[in-house]
Motif scaffolding. Structure first.
Motif, PDB file in Angstrom:
ATOM      1  N   SER A  29      49.215 -66.586 -72.104  1.00 37.81           N
ATOM      2  CA  SER A  29      48.504 -67.641 -71.669  1.00 37.81           C
ATOM      3  C   SER A  29      48.508 -68.317 -72.657  1.00 37.81           C
ATOM      4  N   THR A  69      44.879 -51.249 -66.295  1.00 38.05           N
ATOM      5  CA  THR A  69      44.575 -52.761 -66.197  1.00 38.05           C
ATOM      6  C   THR A  69      45.915 -53.345 -66.254  1.00 38.05           C
ATOM      7  N   LEU A  70      45.180 -55.027 -65.989  1.00 43.49           N
ATOM      8  CA  LEU A  70      46.017 -56.369 -65.417  1.00 43.49           C
ATOM      9  C   LEU A  70      44.920 -57.398 -66.434  1.00 43.49           C
ATOM     10  N   GLY A  71      45.668 -58.503 -67.042  1.00 40.89           N
ATOM     11  CA  GLY A  71      44.998 -59.886 -67.052  1.00 40.89           C
ATOM     12  C   GLY A  71      45.127 -61.023 -66.022  1.00 40.89           C
ATOM     13  N   ASN A  72      44.036 -61.513 -66.659  1.00 38.02           N
ATOM     14  CA  ASN A  72      43.382 -62.439 -65.762  1.00 38.02           C
ATOM     15  C   ASN A  72      43.549 -64.254 -66.713  1.00 38.02           C
ATOM     16  N   GLN A  73      44.055 -65.035 -66.213  1.00 39.03           N
ATOM     17  CA  GLN A  73      44.127 -66.045 -67.068  1.00 39.03           C
ATOM     18  C   GLN A  73      42.778 -66.762 -67.066  1.00 39.03           C
ATOM     19  N   ASN A  74      42.103 -66.612 -65.688  1.00 35.77           N
ATOM     20  CA  ASN A  74      40.983 -67.327 -64.995  1.00 35.77           C
ATOM     21  C   ASN A  74      39.703 -67.324 -65.535  1.00 35.77           C
ATOM     22  N   VAL A  75      39.545 -66.558 -66.491  1.00 34.09           N
ATOM     23  CA  VAL A  75      37.856 -66.403 -66.791  1.00 34.09           C
ATOM     24  C   VAL A  75      38.259 -66.620 -68.435  1.00 34.09           C
TER      25      VAL A  75
END
Length: 347
Positions: free
Chosen positions: A262, A307-313
């Motif tokens: 990201s 596990t999964l990623g989260n760019q909103n952090v």
């Protein structure tokens, strides 16, 4: 207004092209100041049942001596706004999306899919307020020209452009007596651009027409305008894969993984690997459970971990920003304060 169209084309026996298009458009018009919640909430302020909305001569009741020694306005003037057709707010929404997909199947067990999606989403808001004219008593007129009674036009346009591409291949086959295997791997790319433009102006030359070209001077001959904006973007890319195996639909195994990146993270920390796995057991498919099928048709136990990623952090928090401020009381002989810039602390 809504429109949806789906089309499928068989180019050859082994190639298929499809298209999915959707369009949505809406217009919402309401009377008030700001949002609908704002207008309703302020209407309840200082709006006791003892106060009529209008005087016997037909003029709107502006204020009463029973509220704050004559300075309080009935319902903060909102009941007059509701009766004034010049105070109109409009919200326009448009949403267009199109996905085109090509599927190639050279052999029965193997296929390749490639698709592209474009979406355009836009919000356009217009808010207009005019002077609130009322009466505080017989033969007395009152013009509320601040707050809700400000002669002002506000226009905001927010636009989002979204693009996405997926390319993936799938292999699926059965081996021996009940061994089923499915393998999928592919690539994904997404990007989004957003832009906002805001403009406001006071003292328009007409109450019935709302356009920024109708800006007029105030009593001091000044033209009062305000313009602002903002924009943002992000990009995502990743490769992914998944393996599914089952034996006669009874014993289930799935292993998957993604390697995603990201633009919202700092260079050197943008990419991550996210694996997952699950196992399952369809107990209802066991032969020794056949007698119970009349009352139990399907029973499965499943356990998974991943596990999964989260760019909103993160929203480009690694970047240091520059803000502009006014000097307090420093104008160097001019009429407006001088400005200075300030950089944020390191993250």
């Amino acid at each position: 207004y809504n429109l949806r169209a789906k089309l499928d084309f068989d180019i050859t026996k082994w190639a298929k092209l499809s298209n999915n298009t959707s369009f949505f458009s809406s217009t919402y018009k309401y009377v008030g100041v700001g949002g609908v919640e704002n207008a309703i909430a302020y209407s309840a302020t200082h709006a006791l049942p003892m106060f009529p909305l209008k005087n016997p001569d037909g003029t709107w009741v502006a204020q009463s001596d029973f509220i704050m020694t004559g300075s309080g306005r009935i319902a903060n003037g909102r009941h007059i706004v509701f009766g004034n057709t010049d105070n109109i707010n409009r919200q326009y929404k448009t949403d267009f999306a199109n996905t085109t997909e090509l599927k190639i199947t050279p052999v029965k067990q193997f296929n390749i899919v490639a698709n592209f999606t474009y979406r355009l989403y836009q919000n356009r808001n217009t808010g207009r307020t005019t002077h609130i004219e009322g009466s505080s008593g017989p033969g007395l007129t009152d013009s509320y020209q601040s707050g809700a009674g400000l002669d002002e036009l506000k226009e905001t346009v927010k636009t989002w452009n979204y693009y996405a591409t997926n390319v993936y291949a799938t292999y699926e086959d059965t081996y021996g007596s009940g061994h089923n295997l499915k393998v999928m791997a592919g690539f994904n790319y997404e990007t989004m651009y957003s832009k906002e433009v805001f403009a406001s102006a006071q003292n328009l030359l007409s109450n019935n027409l709302s356009d920024l070209d109708l800006i007029g001077p105030n009593a001091d001959g000044d033209i009062i305008t305000n313009v602002s904006g903002g924009k943002s973007s992000y990009a995502l890319a990743g490769v992914f894969g998944r393996i599914n195996y089952d034996y006669k639909g009874r014993y289930l195994l799935e292993v998957s993984g993604r390697y995603d990146g990201s633009s919202r993270f700092a260079p050197g920390s943008r990419w991550g690997f996210f694996p997952s796995a699950s196992v399952g057991w369809r107990i209802s498919e066991e032969p020794w459970l056949d007698p119970s099928h009349k009352v139990l048709s399907n029973l499965k136990i499943r356990a998974s971990l991943g596990t999964l990623g989260n760019q909103n952090v993160s929203n480009y928090q690694y970047l240091r920003t520059i803000s502009i401020h006014d000097f307090a009381g420093i104008s160097f002989g001019g009429s407006t304060p001088e400005k200075y810039s300030k950089i944020s602390s390191p993250n």
